[in-house]
Scaffold this active site. Structure first.
Site, PDB file in Angstrom:
ATOM      1  N   ASN A   8       1.009  -1.118   0.017  1.00 36.14           N
ATOM      2  CA  ASN A   8      -0.136  -0.086   0.008  1.00 36.14           C
ATOM      3  C   ASN A   8       0.818   1.159   0.054  1.00 36.14           C
ATOM      4  OD1 ASN A   8      -1.853   2.015   0.356  1.00 36.14           O
ATOM      5  ND2 ASN A   8      -2.496   1.550   2.628  1.00 36.14           N
ATOM      6  N   LYS A  10      -0.076   4.268  -0.339  1.00 31.37           N
ATOM      7  CA  LYS A  10      -0.636   5.521   0.362  1.00 31.37           C
ATOM      8  C   LYS A  10      -0.519   6.425  -0.635  1.00 31.37           C
ATOM      9  CE  LYS A  10      -0.390   3.245   4.932  1.00 31.37           C
ATOM     10  NZ  LYS A  10      -0.383   3.307   6.289  1.00 31.37           N
ATOM     11  N   HIS A  88      -9.984   1.737   5.087  1.00 33.09           N
ATOM     12  CA  HIS A  88      -8.686   1.872   5.561  1.00 33.09           C
ATOM     13  C   HIS A  88      -8.641   2.819   6.728  1.00 33.09           C
ATOM     14  CE1 HIS A  88      -4.616   2.733   6.359  1.00 33.09           C
ATOM     15  NE2 HIS A  88      -4.298   1.548   5.840  1.00 33.09           N
ATOM     16  N   GLU A  90      -7.052   5.253   7.770  1.00 33.60           N
ATOM     17  CA  GLU A  90      -6.787   6.431   7.580  1.00 33.60           C
ATOM     18  C   GLU A  90      -7.826   7.197   6.654  1.00 33.60           C
ATOM     19  OE1 GLU A  90      -3.017   5.630   5.802  1.00 33.60           O
ATOM     20  OE2 GLU A  90      -2.064   5.307   7.596  1.00 33.60           O
ATOM     21  N   GLU A 155      -6.006  -4.571  10.616  1.00 39.78           N
ATOM     22  CA  GLU A 155      -4.703  -3.585  10.988  1.00 39.78           C
ATOM     23  C   GLU A 155      -5.068  -2.856  12.079  1.00 39.78           C
ATOM     24  OE1 GLU A 155      -2.674  -2.393   6.984  1.00 39.78           O
ATOM     25  OE2 GLU A 155      -4.450  -1.205   6.967  1.00 39.78           O
ATOM     26  N   SER A 193       2.717  -2.176  10.478  1.00 38.72           N
ATOM     27  CA  SER A 193       4.495  -2.404  10.893  1.00 38.72           C
ATOM     28  C   SER A 193       5.167  -3.646  10.672  1.00 38.72           C
ATOM     29  CB  SER A 193       4.824  -2.044  12.259  1.00 38.72           C
ATOM     30  OG  SER A 193       4.346  -0.981  12.694  1.00 38.72           O
TER      31      SER A 193
HETATM   32  P1  13P Z   1       2.646   0.373   7.829  1.00 37.11           P
HETATM   33  O1  13P Z   1       3.025  -0.999   7.406  1.00 37.11           O
HETATM   34  O2  13P Z   1       3.374   1.703   7.539  1.00 37.11           O
HETATM   35  O3  13P Z   1       2.577   0.286   9.342  1.00 37.11           O
HETATM   36  O4  13P Z   1       1.266   0.787   7.281  1.00 37.11           O
HETATM   37  C1  13P Z   1       0.368  -0.470   7.324  1.00 37.11           C
HETATM   38  C2  13P Z   1      -0.779  -0.022   6.428  1.00 37.11           C
HETATM   39  O5  13P Z   1      -1.577   1.023   6.860  1.00 37.11           O
HETATM   40  C3  13P Z   1      -1.227  -0.762   5.324  1.00 37.11           C
HETATM   41  O6  13P Z   1      -2.355  -0.414   4.783  1.00 37.11           O
END
Ligand code: 13P
Length: 230
Positions: A8, A10, A88, A90, A155, A193
């Site tokens: 991802n 982002k 997600h 976010e 997550e 992570s």
């Molecule tokens: P990280 O791997 O940076 O913790 O992010 C996880 C995530 O939000 C994947 O969608």
């Protein structure tokens, strides 16, 4: 068993960055697992036909119309997306997305034969109150328990981008509770992570179906290693 390993990106990267990411990734890539890359939307069309399986990062809950700024499931399909993240944390946090709208997004994707990846996960207060399983169960209520081939990404919000990870037993407990909500096949992924040092232990010690990788996926060698190890 073959795992589903998703990068991802982002809101990271640029045309040049992704160009060199693809070159480096394919130099290193020896994984037998299924690899998917969730690029920012404009890059889907640019990097379609480059040998990557593509995913969107979000989709509109509407089919078409006066929804300035949004992208429909059909548009994502036209750009080559085979998968799309929805829910997600976010998007829930910054776009204030609620379960009802996320359900509509799920339906829009199914209609266009794009596989939704429903992201769920608890905030820290819920974990500390030992209410994770109830919280996840509520987030899953939006999907019919008879739905087939559901993909859920677990997550924990407190684990995203922090370097913190749940105990292996807690991941397995979440996986079991997610599976128990459905009568048919469901794939459960873990995200939060993930890196090349912990990927193998997560997949070896749980019966997870794959990983959703944020930060570490931006490094093509690191992501290639994760895809290989798990
Ligand atoms: P990280 O791997 O940076 O913790 O992010 C996880 C995530 O939000 C994947 O969608």
């Amino acid at each position: 068993m073959t795992k589903l390993v998703i990068a991802n990106f982002k809101m990271n990267g640029s045309k040049d960055f992704i160009e060199s990411w693809i070159q480096d990734f394919f130099l290193e890539q020896e994984s037998a697992n299924d690899v998917v890359v969730a690029l920012p939307s404009p890059y889907l069309i640019i990097f379609n036909d480059r040998g990557l399986t593509l995913s969107g990062q979000n989709v509109s809950n509407e089919e078409s119309g006066a929804f300035t700024s949004q992208l429909s499931a059909q548009m994502l399909k036209d750009c080559g997306a085979k998968y799309c993240l929805i829910g997600h944390s976010e998007a829930r946090q910054f776009l204030k997305e609620k379960n009802e709208v996320i359900k509509q997004k799920f339906d829009q994707l199914i209609q266009e034969s794009i596989k939704p990846i429903l992201c769920i996960g608890e905030p820290l207060q819920i974990k500390e109150a030992a209410k994770t399983i109830d919280y996840l169960s509520e987030q899953l209520d939006l999907i019919d328990s008879d739905e087939e081939d559901v993909i859920v990404a677990y997550e924990p919000i407190w684990s995203i981008g922090t370097g913190l990870m749940p105990e292996i037993e807690d991941i397995q407990m979440a996986v079991d509770s997610i599976r128990s909500k459905f009568h048919k096949t469901v794939k459960v992924l873990y995200g939060g992570s993930v890196n090349s040092s912990n990927a193998q232990s997560i997949t070896d010690k749980t019966d997870i179906d794959g990983l959703l990788v944020g930060g570490a996926s931006l490094n093509p060698k690191e992501f290639g290693k994760i895809a290989q190890l798990c």
